[in-house]
Motif scaffolding. Structure first.
Motif, PDB file in Angstrom:
ATOM      1  N   GLY A   1     -15.820  -4.104   7.680  1.00 28.35           N
ATOM      2  CA  GLY A   1     -14.282  -3.574   8.086  1.00 28.35           C
ATOM      3  C   GLY A   1     -14.676  -2.763   9.270  1.00 28.35           C
ATOM      4  O   GLY A   1     -15.704  -2.826   9.949  1.00 28.35           O
ATOM      5  N   VAL A   2     -13.546  -2.373  10.139  1.00 26.08           N
ATOM      6  CA  VAL A   2     -14.016  -1.474  11.244  1.00 26.08           C
ATOM      7  C   VAL A   2     -14.636  -0.179  10.933  1.00 26.08           C
ATOM      8  O   VAL A   2     -14.125   0.772  10.317  1.00 26.08           O
ATOM      9  N   THR A   3     -15.732  -0.145  11.650  1.00 29.36           N
ATOM     10  CA  THR A   3     -16.474   1.083  11.011  1.00 29.36           C
ATOM     11  C   THR A   3     -17.643   1.328  12.355  1.00 29.36           C
ATOM     12  O   THR A   3     -18.048   0.444  13.099  1.00 29.36           O
ATOM     13  N   ALA A   4     -17.944   2.441  12.376  1.00 28.43           N
ATOM     14  CA  ALA A   4     -19.212   2.826  13.367  1.00 28.43           C
ATOM     15  C   ALA A   4     -20.394   2.925  13.060  1.00 28.43           C
ATOM     16  O   ALA A   4     -21.168   2.881  13.783  1.00 28.43           O
ATOM     17  N   THR A   5     -20.656   2.183  11.815  1.00 26.46           N
ATOM     18  CA  THR A   5     -21.893   2.020  11.302  1.00 26.46           C
ATOM     19  C   THR A   5     -21.931   0.625  10.493  1.00 26.46           C
ATOM     20  O   THR A   5     -21.957   0.448   9.661  1.00 26.46           O
ATOM     21  N   PRO A   6     -22.031  -0.495  11.485  1.00 26.75           N
ATOM     22  CA  PRO A   6     -22.177  -1.944  10.854  1.00 26.75           C
ATOM     23  C   PRO A   6     -23.478  -2.036  10.327  1.00 26.75           C
ATOM     24  O   PRO A   6     -24.438  -1.447  10.454  1.00 26.75           O
ATOM     25  N   CYS A   7     -23.401  -3.037   9.332  1.00 27.39           N
ATOM     26  CA  CYS A   7     -24.305  -3.114   8.402  1.00 27.39           C
ATOM     27  C   CYS A   7     -25.478  -3.946   8.889  1.00 27.39           C
ATOM     28  O   CYS A   7     -26.638  -3.815   8.657  1.00 27.39           O
ATOM     29  N   GLY A   8     -25.322  -4.696   9.971  1.00 22.07           N
ATOM     30  CA  GLY A   8     -26.374  -5.494  10.563  1.00 22.07           C
ATOM     31  C   GLY A   8     -26.986  -6.647   9.755  1.00 22.07           C
ATOM     32  O   GLY A   8     -27.976  -7.143  10.348  1.00 22.07           O
ATOM     33  N   HIS A   9     -26.214  -6.970   8.799  1.00 27.98           N
ATOM     34  CA  HIS A   9     -26.894  -8.193   8.041  1.00 27.98           C
ATOM     35  C   HIS A   9     -25.836  -9.407   7.372  1.00 27.98           C
ATOM     36  O   HIS A   9     -26.302 -10.319   7.206  1.00 27.98           O
ATOM     37  N   CYS A  10     -24.638  -8.945   7.860  1.00 22.15           N
ATOM     38  CA  CYS A  10     -23.713 -10.075   7.644  1.00 22.15           C
ATOM     39  C   CYS A  10     -23.790 -11.074   8.717  1.00 22.15           C
ATOM     40  O   CYS A  10     -24.520 -11.038   9.767  1.00 22.15           O
TER      41      CYS A  10
END
Length: 705
Positions: free
Chosen positions: A67-76
């Protein structure tokens, strides 16, 4: 697998790994967390500060599967494809190569379609200031009201070139340059993970050379690793960058503090031998001076300064005024190096200017010595000059005590007698006891001074009877013991009365009041009888071969009696034929002279003068009042001047002058036609005299001169 450069390998992947842009990260993080998302962002800043990196992180935050977040996962899929630069809904456009209205129209036509796989379609336009004016106008409407699934990210290094209509539609974030400590810390972390040993001083040199750009710092680090074979020492980095060793700057600043000109020249020669940039040397010197000034203000050098001890020592050796002076000269001299004949000469002159501008007394005076002469080595270099003895006929005893020290005066070195060595140059001449030499008629030479060559005694007038005795002279001061001066008869038996008497260069002291009358009588008795005879100016002029009747033969003299002198001209007796000569001789110029030369005399009396001119501008040009004043002075009375307008005849000074010029021109042409040589040339070569080419000898007289 090919090598990936450090700038791409260690590009930040999230907001928490971004270096030096905390103010932008805070604003974007809060906006993403609260859901208050704008549709257009503008990132500005110099190269290598994180504009593109920040755009990719923001695109991942908008399209992450979490979702819209300030901490993207970096793995998707969205995060990995955006990092790899192949995500279909993240479009990076280079405005430098797509700057026309056609490219912008094509991009906006695709914006209306929904994203293929992501949540938002993000358009990142880099170097947006390169777009043309038509391209900016084409995107204004879409930029103001884009579809809900479209986000615009604009990046530029020159926001001044972006129209205000675009700026008002975006949220603008100014990215700051990286600080040197931040770059050094980031490089240490990267090199530690890369297992590359590095010297902190070498990393500091890289950070300073990067000038606020993290990408430049990483590129220089790549170059330094290759140059030093994996060992980043300060010496290796300095040699790679071609930067100036700080020890050279310290030596230069110590030489400036000690006013050591040879030391300054030695540093300049060393820099030239190493091929270093003198402009960079002045810049580094200014940086070092700023560190010295900070140490003076704080009382100690900064803790992270690798040259803390040297900076502290220089802070104590220099005054704050000297530091500010040196800094100002170093900064301004960098701009003048382009005007210097070469960089080394400009650098040396900048350093010498620092010494020349120091307050008086801070720099020892420069001692200039002339080239040695034959026999000068055996004599003392700077010996006091003794006064030469002056023999007199009347023996006067010398004073018992020498002259006091206050009586010493200064004489130039040129007054030294022959046979003494010329003293070395000094800002102040050597003092000598000259007052004592004047007080005593004959002074014995000093024991160390060479004996002067014998000088023949000059004849001195005998001492008159009114002089005091030798015993009285010994008891009185020297200026009172001097004999009274006798008048010297003029060698000219009949001098001109207008000659000024020659002033006495050494006047005698005034006589006491009781002896003033006797001194005056002595002077009167000494005057020759021929000077008391009446002066005959005419006889004097005749002796000089001059005519007494010529006015102004000698200024202020006239042999004519007052009754025979010419009277003041009368304007009532002036005729129109007399006026041209008078007008040409009046001491006026400009408009007043033009009025006088082009006017015709009508009448005159004791109260007014009437003239006539044919052109109005002669009287309206400001010369009327000046001509009236000059005519009043010429006729010796206050007159009014009236000028009429009408046709003038041949009685103006200008008309008379033109007639005289024409007459002389005609006479010259007639003389040329009668000349035998001219006639022979004309007959032999079928030649003719060009009209107007003949000029009278000396030119025609002109009343306008």
């Amino acid at each position: 697998m090919s090598y990936l450069v450090l700038a791409r390998k260690w590009r930040p992947r999230s907001f928490d790994t971004l270096i030096g842009q905390d103010h932008v990260v805070r604003a974007l993080t809060h906006a993403l967390s609260s859901g208050r998302l704008h549709h257009a962002w503008l990132f500005t800043g110099t190269r290598g500060v994180g504009k593109t990196t920040l755009s990719r992180i923001l695109a991942k935050s908008l399209n992450c599967v979490q979702g819209v977040t300030a901490t993207p996962c970096g793995h998707c899929q969205a995060c990995t494809e955006i990092d790899a630069g192949r995500y279909v809904d993240y479009i990076e456009l280079d405005a430098a190569s797509n700057r026309g209205v056609d490219e912008m129209t094509q991009l906006l036509e695709q914006a209306v379609y929904a994203p293929s796989s992501g949540r938002f379609k993000v358009y990142m336009i880099d170097e947006v200031h390169m777009l043309t004016g038509h391209a900016f106008n084409a995107m204004l409407k879409t930029l103001e009201e884009p579809p809900e699934h479209v986000k615009f990210i604009l990046a530029t290094t020159d926001p001044q070139k972006i129209p205000v209509t675009v700026l008002s539609r975006c949220l603008q974030f100014n990215l700051k340059q990286m600080t040197v400590p931040a770059i050094v810390d980031h490089l240490q972390d990267i090199l530690a993970q890369e297992s590359v040993p590095a010297d902190p001083q070498g990393l500091r040199l890289i950070a300073q050379a990067a000038a606020g750009s993290m990408r430049d710092a990483l590129s220089l680090t790549d170059q330094a690793i290759s140059f030093s074979a994996g060992n980043l020492t300060a010496a290796a980095v300095g040699e790679m960058l071609g930067t100036l060793d700080q020890r050279h700057l310290l030596d230069l600043l110590r030489a400036l503090a000690a006013a050591d000109a040879p030391g300054i020249l030695a540093v300049a020669d060393d820099l030239a031998a190493r091929g270093l940039s003198f402009q960079a040397a002045l810049g580094d010197l200014a940086v070092l001076l700023s560190r010295v000034a900070i140490a003076q203000r704080l009382g100690h050098a900064q803790a992270d300064d690798p040259l803390a001890e040297d900076v502290t020592a220089l802070a104590g050796a220099l005054t704050p005024d000297d530091v500010q002076l040196f800094y100002a000269v170093a900064v301004h001299s960098r701009q003048e190096l382009a005007l210097a004949p070469d960089e080394q000469a400009g650098f040396v002159m900048a350093c010498l200017r620092m010494l020349a501008l120091l307050p008086e007394g801070r720099v020892p005076p420069v001692v200039m010595s002339p080239p040695p002469t034959a026999g000068a080595e055996a004599r003392p270099a700077a010996a006091p000059v003794a006064a030469a003895p002056v023999p007199v006929e009347a023996a006067v005893p010398a004073p018992a005590a020498p002259a006091p020290a206050e009586a010493a005066v200064s004489v130039p070195a040129a007054s030294a007698p022959a046979g003494t060595a010329a003293p070395r140059y000094s800002p102040e001449p050597a003092p000598v006891a000259a007052r004592a030499a004047h007080a005593a008629p004959a002074a014995a030479p000093s024991a160390w001074a060479p004996a002067p060559a014998p000088v023949p005694a000059a004849p001195v007038p005998p001492v008159p009877a009114q002089a005091a005795s030798a015993a009285a002279l010994a008891e009185t001061p020297a200026w009172e013991a001097a004999p009274p001066r006798q008048p010297i008869p003029s060698p000219d038996p009949d001098p001109a009365p207008d000659r000024d008497p020659i002033p006495d260069p050494d006047p005698a002291p005034p006589a006491p009041p009781d002896e003033a009358a006797s001194a005056s009588d002595d002077w009167t008795d000494a005057v020759p009888d021929d000077l008391t005879e009446p002066f005959d100016a005419a006889a004097t002029l005749d002796d000089l071969g001059m005519d007494p009747g010529v006015p102004g033969a000698i200024a202020g003299l006239s042999a004519e009696p007052p009754a025979s002198r010419p009277e003041t001209p009368d304007p009532g007796g002036m005729t129109p034929q007399d006026w041209p000569a008078v007008a040409a001789g009046l001491p006026v110029g400009g408009a007043a002279r033009a009025l006088a030369l082009n006017s015709e005399w009508l009448s005159g009396d004791d109260r007014q003068i009437r003239l006539r001119v044919a052109i109005h501008t002669y009287a309206d040009g400001g010369g009327h009042d000046r001509l009236r004043t000059v005519l009043s002075e010429y006729f010796g009375r206050v007159l009014r001047l009236e000028v009429e307008y009408g046709a003038t005849g041949d009685d103006t000074a200008h008309a008379v002058d033109q007639a005289e010029r024409a007459r002389r021109q005609q006479a010259a042409e007639q003389a040329a036609e009668r000349d035998a040589l001219v006639r022979a040339l004309a007959q032999r070569f079928s030649a003719r005299v060009v009209p107007g080419s003949v000029r009278p000898p000396g030119g025609a007289p002109s009343a306008h001169r």
